[in-house]
Design a protein around this motif. Structure first.
Motif, short mmCIF file in Angstrom:
data_model
loop_
_atom_site.label_atom_id
_atom_site.label_comp_id
_atom_site.label_asym_id
_atom_site.label_seq_id
_atom_site.Cartn_x
_atom_site.Cartn_y
_atom_site.Cartn_z
N TYR A 89 0.83 -1.20 0.00
CA TYR A 89 0.00 0.00 0.00
C TYR A 89 0.86 1.26 0.00
CZ TYR A 89 -3.01 3.70 1.77
OH TYR A 89 -3.67 4.89 1.94
N PHE A 90 1.89 1.29 0.86
CA PHE A 90 2.76 2.46 0.92
C PHE A 90 3.55 2.66 -0.38
CE2 PHE A 90 2.66 2.13 5.74
CZ PHE A 90 1.88 3.28 5.87
N THR A 91 3.87 1.55 -1.05
CA THR A 91 4.55 1.66 -2.34
C THR A 91 3.66 2.35 -3.36
OG1 THR A 91 5.84 -0.34 -1.91
CG2 THR A 91 5.70 0.39 -4.19
N ASP A 92 2.38 1.97 -3.39
CA ASP A 92 1.45 2.64 -4.29
C ASP A 92 1.32 4.12 -3.97
OD1 ASP A 92 0.80 0.43 -5.83
OD2 ASP A 92 -0.83 -0.19 -4.51
N LYS A 93 1.41 4.46 -2.71
CA LYS A 93 1.18 5.83 -2.28
C LYS A 93 2.40 6.72 -2.48
CE LYS A 93 -1.03 8.43 1.41
NZ LYS A 93 -1.78 8.32 2.69
N TYR A 94 3.59 6.19 -2.20
CA TYR A 94 4.78 7.03 -2.19
C TYR A 94 5.80 6.70 -3.28
CZ TYR A 94 2.96 8.30 2.39
OH TYR A 94 2.15 8.73 3.41
N GLY A 95 5.60 5.61 -3.99
CA GLY A 95 6.56 5.23 -5.03
C GLY A 95 7.52 4.17 -4.57
N ALA A 96 8.09 3.44 -5.54
CA ALA A 96 8.93 2.28 -5.22
C ALA A 96 10.26 2.67 -4.59
CB ALA A 96 9.18 1.46 -6.49
N LYS A 97 10.89 3.74 -5.09
CA LYS A 97 12.26 4.03 -4.65
C LYS A 97 12.34 4.31 -3.16
CE LYS A 97 16.35 6.85 -5.54
NZ LYS A 97 17.01 7.80 -6.46
N ILE A 98 11.48 5.17 -2.64
CA ILE A 98 11.54 5.53 -1.23
C ILE A 98 11.27 4.32 -0.33
CG2 ILE A 98 9.12 6.29 -1.22
CD1 ILE A 98 12.05 7.68 0.91
N ILE A 99 10.34 3.46 -0.74
CA ILE A 99 10.02 2.27 0.07
C ILE A 99 11.17 1.27 0.03
CG2 ILE A 99 8.42 0.36 0.40
CD1 ILE A 99 7.32 3.15 1.11
N ILE A 100 11.79 1.11 -1.15
CA ILE A 100 12.94 0.20 -1.26
C ILE A 100 14.08 0.69 -0.38
CG2 ILE A 100 14.79 -0.56 -2.82
CD1 ILE A 100 12.68 -0.85 -5.00
N LEU A 101 14.37 1.99 -0.41
CA LEU A 101 15.47 2.53 0.38
C LEU A 101 15.21 2.35 1.87
CD1 LEU A 101 16.32 5.84 -1.55
CD2 LEU A 101 17.49 3.62 -1.65
#
Length: 405
Positions: free
Chosen positions: A70-82
């Motif tokens: 859910y957070f990936t959809d909301k904030y984008g992949a890069k920030i969640i991966i980091l």
């Protein structure tokens, strides 16, 4: 909102980084099964306590599949991966600093929180980088990384634990995570770069949860993962206790089924980019049927060579079923892809919690015979077949896109 037209160099860098990060992910995750041998002796843990250390990770890992998607959809992949890499690398290092059984439970739970967002986020990163017609093959590369990572983790962990101890191993693996953190920060495109700073649609978690297709994919992946986690947990003891092999030999021959799984993954990921919409279910049904038949003949194999051949065939079939991992990237809109992948991976991780314990109970129930365990796995593979029968052609794409608000 689709991926922009990145050049070949950028796509290669992103795919290579994600591939290697998945391997690091498996180094940190799977090395515990080797380290636990030494940890059990050092802290005088019972088998039950050892199992709790591993289960604490899987519990957190499964929970975060849903939240992280859910957070990936909301904030984008890069920030969640980091964020994911930072957290899991910190707690990989903290694992080497553990001072008691309770500290291990807490640290590995927090480690699972860190890693749990990565699977969904890495899938969304592919979608943000690759056009639809290339996503199946790209996802196949990452699926192969999980198989390769599992092999490398066990072999490398065994060498490192023996030569430098389990604490130093976790220190080194944690430090390696920070190296990849810097590389991902520098080279992984952000959502703004992928979409020209455009704002995405509002993410409706409830709408995704209401979508039957998301749960169908989860059930398919659950059935497939029951076999993967069940065999990875009990196959070594099967070779030793049933087939009479030495422990060292089991590690070597266990590479062959994994290699066959990689072939199945490669074929299915290539096919998904070529098949017409709605036809993927036939590969899932075929792969699951191959797995069921091969597991049946494994039970009755008269020799080690024949049993190994049957298991290689079963792994190949399960590799074909892995086409399910590419379907969210092919059908779901980008703003709901992470949530959908998270739901699907949640099913896979719940299989990781259930399969080893239930198989162990079944082996005990059958007085040491593995026939009941193999029948359990055959039953699990019937789930993808049954669920796939309800995946209806063109309506698949329509159902996937109906979750946007």
């Amino acid at each position: 909102m689709e991926a922009s037209g990145y050049n070949k160099r950028t796509k290669t860098i992103v795919l290579t980084l994600l591939f290697l990060t998945w391997i690091v992910n498996y180094l940190d995750k799977n090395s515990m099964s080797i380290a636990l041998i030494s940890i059990t002796k050092e802290y005088n843990l019972t088998p039950t306590q050892g199992g709790m250390v591993i289960s604490s990770f899987f519990l957190a890992y499964a929970i975060m599949q849903l939240i992280g998607g859910y957070f990936t959809d909301k904030y984008g992949a890069k920030i969640i991966i980091l964020i994911s890499v930072v957290v899991w690398s910190i707690f990989t290092i903290f694992t080497g600093l553990a001072w008691s059984f309770l500290s291990l439970i807490v640290i590995r739970f927090l480690f699972g929180i860190g890693e749990g967002s990565f699977p969904a986020a890495s899938s969304v990163a592919l979608a943000e980088t690759f056009p639809k017609e290339q996503r199946g093959r790209a996802k196949g590369v990452l699926s192969a990384a999980t198989q390769i990572g599992a092999i490398v983790a066990v072999l490398l962990a065994a060498i490192m634990v023996q030569s430098m101890g389990w604490r130093m191993m976790f220190f080194i693996f944690g430090a390696l995570g920070f190296v990849f953190l810097l590389l991902l920060w520098k080279y992984l495109p952000s959502r703004a770069e992928a979409h020209g700073n455009a704002e995405g649609q509002k993410v409706s978690y409830l709408n995704v949860l209401k979508n039957p297709l998301a749960w169908q994919l989860m059930l398919i992946y659950f059935g497939m993962s029951m076999v993967n986690w069940g065999l990875s947990s009990w196959l070594p003891s099967y070779w030793v206790n049933v087939r009479g092999l030495e422990l060292v030999k089991t590690g070597l021959i266990s590479m062959l089924p994994v290699a066959c799984s990689l072939i199945g993954i490669a074929l299915s990921s290539w096919a998904v980019d070529k098949l017409a919409s709605g036809k993927e279910k036939y590969i899932i049904i075929t792969g699951a049927a191959i797995g069921i038949i091969a597991l049946y003949f494994t039970m009755h194999a008269a020799s080690v060579a024949l049993a190994l051949t049957c298991l290689c065939t079963a792994y190949f079939g399960v590799g074909l079923v892995s086409i399910v991992l590419t379907l969210p990237l092919k059908y779901f809109t980008q703003n709901t892809m992470g949530t959908t992948v998270g739901i699907m991976y949640f099913g896979g991780q719940m299989a990781g919690v259930i399969a080893p314990t239930v198989m162990g109970y079944t082996i005990t129930l059958f007085n040491g015979s593995y026939n009941g365990a193999f029948m359990l796995l055959m039953g699990a593979l019937s789930i993808p077949i049954i669920v796939s029968l309800f995946l209806k052609g063109n309506s698949t794409k329509k159902a996937a896109r109906s979750v946007a608000v």
